[in-house]
Design a protein around this motif. Structure first.
Motif, PDB file in Angstrom:
ATOM      1  N   THR A  51      33.396  51.581  11.354  1.00  0.00           N
ATOM      2  CA  THR A  51      34.777  52.020  11.158  1.00  0.00           C
ATOM      3  C   THR A  51      34.817  53.328  10.390  1.00  0.00           C
ATOM      4  O   THR A  51      35.541  54.261  10.745  1.00  0.00           O
ATOM      5  CB  THR A  51      35.585  50.945  10.397  1.00  0.00           C
ATOM      6  OG1 THR A  51      35.683  49.770  11.208  1.00  0.00           O
ATOM      7  CG2 THR A  51      36.987  51.431  10.083  1.00  0.00           C
ATOM      8  N   ARG A  52      34.017  53.426   9.336  1.00  0.00           N
ATOM      9  CA  ARG A  52      34.033  54.623   8.475  1.00  0.00           C
ATOM     10  C   ARG A  52      33.438  55.847   9.159  1.00  0.00           C
ATOM     11  O   ARG A  52      33.927  56.965   8.992  1.00  0.00           O
ATOM     12  CB  ARG A  52      33.276  54.307   7.179  1.00  0.00           C
ATOM     13  CG  ARG A  52      34.007  53.328   6.266  1.00  0.00           C
ATOM     14  CD  ARG A  52      33.048  52.676   5.292  1.00  0.00           C
ATOM     15  NE  ARG A  52      32.189  51.697   5.941  1.00  0.00           N
ATOM     16  CZ  ARG A  52      30.994  51.317   5.502  1.00  0.00           C
ATOM     17  NH1 ARG A  52      30.491  51.883   4.407  1.00  0.00           N
ATOM     18  NH2 ARG A  52      30.288  50.405   6.149  1.00  0.00           N
ATOM     19  N   TYR A  94      33.293  41.754   2.422  1.00  0.00           N
ATOM     20  CA  TYR A  94      32.899  40.675   3.323  1.00  0.00           C
ATOM     21  C   TYR A  94      33.535  39.365   2.851  1.00  0.00           C
ATOM     22  O   TYR A  94      33.402  38.979   1.691  1.00  0.00           O
ATOM     23  CB  TYR A  94      31.375  40.525   3.328  1.00  0.00           C
ATOM     24  CG  TYR A  94      30.862  39.493   4.309  1.00  0.00           C
ATOM     25  CD1 TYR A  94      30.628  39.843   5.641  1.00  0.00           C
ATOM     26  CD2 TYR A  94      30.630  38.180   3.923  1.00  0.00           C
ATOM     27  CE1 TYR A  94      30.160  38.906   6.552  1.00  0.00           C
ATOM     28  CE2 TYR A  94      30.168  37.232   4.827  1.00  0.00           C
ATOM     29  CZ  TYR A  94      29.937  37.599   6.138  1.00  0.00           C
ATOM     30  OH  TYR A  94      29.479  36.665   7.037  1.00  0.00           O
ATOM     31  N   ASN A 150      27.585  47.362   3.656  1.00  0.00           N
ATOM     32  CA  ASN A 150      27.655  46.136   4.456  1.00  0.00           C
ATOM     33  C   ASN A 150      26.625  45.120   3.983  1.00  0.00           C
ATOM     34  O   ASN A 150      26.909  43.921   3.916  1.00  0.00           O
ATOM     35  CB  ASN A 150      27.420  46.460   5.926  1.00  0.00           C
ATOM     36  CG  ASN A 150      28.524  47.288   6.533  1.00  0.00           C
ATOM     37  OD1 ASN A 150      28.561  48.494   6.349  1.00  0.00           O
ATOM     38  ND2 ASN A 150      29.442  46.647   7.243  1.00  0.00           N
ATOM     39  N   LYS A 196      36.646  49.502   5.314  1.00  0.00           N
ATOM     40  CA  LYS A 196      35.835  48.299   5.492  1.00  0.00           C
ATOM     41  C   LYS A 196      36.109  47.382   4.305  1.00  0.00           C
ATOM     42  O   LYS A 196      35.713  47.674   3.181  1.00  0.00           O
ATOM     43  CB  LYS A 196      34.350  48.641   5.533  1.00  0.00           C
ATOM     44  CG  LYS A 196      33.436  47.424   5.488  1.00  0.00           C
ATOM     45  CD  LYS A 196      32.220  47.699   4.632  1.00  0.00           C
ATOM     46  CE  LYS A 196      31.401  46.477   4.330  1.00  0.00           C
ATOM     47  NZ  LYS A 196      32.080  45.443   3.540  1.00  0.00           N
ATOM     48  N   THR A 255      26.454  54.583   4.959  1.00  0.00           N
ATOM     49  CA  THR A 255      27.464  53.537   5.125  1.00  0.00           C
ATOM     50  C   THR A 255      26.917  52.114   5.150  1.00  0.00           C
ATOM     51  O   THR A 255      27.574  51.186   4.670  1.00  0.00           O
ATOM     52  CB  THR A 255      28.265  53.770   6.417  1.00  0.00           C
ATOM     53  OG1 THR A 255      27.361  53.894   7.523  1.00  0.00           O
ATOM     54  CG2 THR A 255      29.117  55.031   6.313  1.00  0.00           C
ATOM     55  N   SER A 266      35.647  47.287  14.055  1.00  0.00           N
ATOM     56  CA  SER A 266      34.733  46.373  13.372  1.00  0.00           C
ATOM     57  C   SER A 266      33.715  47.238  12.644  1.00  0.00           C
ATOM     58  O   SER A 266      33.437  48.363  13.052  1.00  0.00           O
ATOM     59  CB  SER A 266      34.044  45.428  14.367  1.00  0.00           C
ATOM     60  OG  SER A 266      33.265  46.157  15.308  1.00  0.00           O
ATOM     61  N   ASP A 267      33.186  46.722  11.538  1.00  0.00           N
ATOM     62  CA  ASP A 267      32.268  47.513  10.721  1.00  0.00           C
ATOM     63  C   ASP A 267      31.076  46.649  10.338  1.00  0.00           C
ATOM     64  O   ASP A 267      31.201  45.716   9.551  1.00  0.00           O
ATOM     65  CB  ASP A 267      32.993  48.013   9.464  1.00  0.00           C
ATOM     66  CG  ASP A 267      32.258  49.149   8.777  1.00  0.00           C
ATOM     67  OD1 ASP A 267      31.041  49.004   8.554  1.00  0.00           O
ATOM     68  OD2 ASP A 267      32.884  50.174   8.451  1.00  0.00           O
ATOM     69  N   GLY A 303      37.551  46.059  10.560  1.00  0.00           N
ATOM     70  CA  GLY A 303      37.905  47.291   9.863  1.00  0.00           C
ATOM     71  C   GLY A 303      39.298  47.755  10.240  1.00  0.00           C
ATOM     72  O   GLY A 303      39.885  47.299  11.232  1.00  0.00           O
TER      73      GLY A 303
END
Length: 524
Positions: free
Chosen positions: A196-197, A212, A452, A209, A448, A190-191, A231
């Motif tokens: 995830t990255r 959304y 998001n 990722k 990162t 999950s990110d 992710g």
């Protein structure tokens, strides 16, 4: 065999070179041999073998379900899995067995994928090291690689003694370690701010990722609803595209998913880059960025430019406010989401019964670790009536400015942004735990979490080994719902750098489950 890509192993399954049961057994054997990595919380051996047998019957009848039929995968332990314990690496949910599958899990199973088990993480996905879960920290497979071992011999201080093993990054560290150590061919993470990255970069794998809303969150136990995205972790970009092709699309159980039909895609091999514009955000040359990561970032930009792409410096002026904004919003949504764990409806229940308030307090003290309790307290503070406008509302306004920065850059003609994924390569556990979780997350999510908050797709690609023999990843950020372009560009860089495969000396040494003659062919 276990080093193969999904496309390669799928072809081998169709041609009868290996059976799904044999492949599943090899993965399960390797999971047992790599228990010291602590990558898995739960191994669903019996379930996996039944799924493999069903896949084998389909292949014998010529009724394969597609490219994932018979492919062993793993799932982060914050996705609901019917009949398999789901804990979020927390004592609060220990023993919880969901009655349903998360949509992404169900989609994998519907395509014939074999679920090996649930992977380790930071408790409720709150962390950047996979060191703060209730079931112990995850060890990075690169701690036991030939590449790193050769460098350790030159520096006795970095020998793999207790506490000197390397962290995986987080919070999806178990999934990254599972893919990196060849125990599965792909894993779900999950990110929320880079979960995830970040581990993908530190473990030398690909971490995607998605935009959304492109992939359903139904059944993903929430951390931050407005930022959480399932992710994908794989060993190559093509495999990430394959998994995304199965997972993407509208879900009636998640109203935030895209309404338009999603068409799976295969990635072409780029031969002409003259129409491609790569943006280099100047603000991402941040304090703490290592010399090696900066040099790799510059080298990658040069590769694109020499291949004909237009490489330009761009500005994302609100970057410096991004991490603070993220932590305010994250804590606020955490406080809201964790309120359901009260000892009455969900999860662990304390034996303290003096009063309802005492029950709440004892349940949360026993069920949550310090990190989770700290974020709940912070979030409730930000949401207090007298603080709401000062913190939460202001953070929402800054979030809009950050999203506008990206929109302005992409509207100027830039196709893809190229940035570092993390400040540096992975570090020893004993060094990592010297700072608190919040400080570590602030440092490790710096490149990162903005993606998001803007809802944009991003992918980390392993791009080089450091002087210590450890992986360094670079990140691409794309336009919303333009995963095909994003992954095509990522694949081009992947082909250029030819990142070396991990050589797992200690793991092979501990494969007492197979004969010495078979060990050399175990991964072939």
């Amino acid at each position: 065999m276990l080093r193969a890509s999904i496309r390669e192993i799928s072809a081998a399954l169709k041609e009868g070179q290996v059976s799904p049961t044999e492949l599943c057994q090899k993965c399960l054997s390797l999971i047992k041999a790599t228990r010291f990595l602590n990558a898995y919380i739960t191994v669903a051996e019996e379930t996996a073998l039944k799924q493999a047998e069903a896949s084998e019957k389909r292949y014998k009848k010529g009724q394969s379900l597609g490219p994932l039929d018979g492919i062993p995968v793993a799932v982060k332990d914050n996705f609901s899995t019917a009949g398999i314990e789901t804990t979020c690496a927390s004592l609060m949910l220990k023993g919880y067995v969901p009655p349903f599958n998360a949509t992404v899990v169900q989609k994998l199973l519907a395509q014939g994928a074999i679920l090996l088990g649930k992977t380790n993480l930071d408790e409720f996905a709150m962390g950047s090291g996979s060191t703060d879960g209730a079931f112990g920290p995850v060890r990075n497979p690169w701690s036991y690689s030939r590449q790193y071992k050769e460098k350790c011999l030159q520096n006795p201080k970095t020998q793999n003694e207790d506490g000197n093993w390397l962290i995986t990054g987080g919070s999806s560290g178990g999934s990254a370690a599972a893919v990196s150590s060849f125990t599965c061919f792909a894993a779900l993470g999950s990110d929320t701010g880079g979960s995830t990255r970040n581990p993908a970069s530190l473990c030398g794998v690909v971490g995607l990722k998605p935009t959304y809303g492109l992939v359903s969150r139904h059944g993903l136990i929430p951390l931050v609803n407005s930022m959480d995205v399932p992710g994908i972790l794989t060993r190559c970009v093509d495999d990430a595209a394959t998994i995304l092709g199965v997972l993407g699309g509208h879900d009636l159980k998640d109203s935030t998913t895209v309404q338009d039909p999603f068409q799976p895609f295969q990635l072409p091999s780029l031969t002409e880059l003259k129409n491609l514009c790569i943006g280099i955000p100047k603000e991402y040359n941040a304090p703490g960025l290592s010399r090696e990561t900066l040099a790799l970032w510059s080298k990658a930009a040069d590769l694109f430019e020499k291949a004909g792409a237009n490489v330009v410096e761009v500005s994302l002026p609100h970057t410096s406010y991004s991490i603070v904004c993220y932590h305010v919003l994250c804590a606020a949504e955490v406080a809201s989401n964790m309120a359901r764990f009260d000892g009455l409806e969900y999860g662990h229940r304390s034996s303290v019964d003096k009063s309802t308030e005492a029950l709440y307090a004892a349940t949360r003290r026993e069920g949550f670790n310090d990190v989770v309790r700290g974020r709940i307290l912070s979030g409730n503070y930000f949401l207090l009536k007298q603080n709401y406008e000062k913190y939460f509302l202001k953070a929402q306004k800054v979030r809009r400015l950050i999203a506008t920065d990206f929109a302005n850059v992409f509207s100027s003609g830039v196709d893809i942004l190229l940035t570092p994924t993390t400040l540096n390569h992975t570090v020893p556990y004993r060094e990592f735990i010297k700072e608190d979780n919040r400080t570590r997350s602030t440092q490790d999510d710096i490149f990162t979490q903005a993606a998001n908050m803007a809802g944009l797709p991003a992918v980390s690609v392993p791009s080089a080994l450091s002087e210590e023999g450890l992986p360094i990843g670079l990140q691409f950020i794309g336009r919303a719902f333009q995963e095909a372009q994003l992954l095509t560009v990522a694949k081009w860089l992947e082909n250029q750098v030819q990142f070396p495969a991990i050589q797992l000396e200690r793991i092979v040494d501990h494969l007492d489950i197979v004969s010495h003659q078979e060990q050399s062919a175990f991964f072939s």
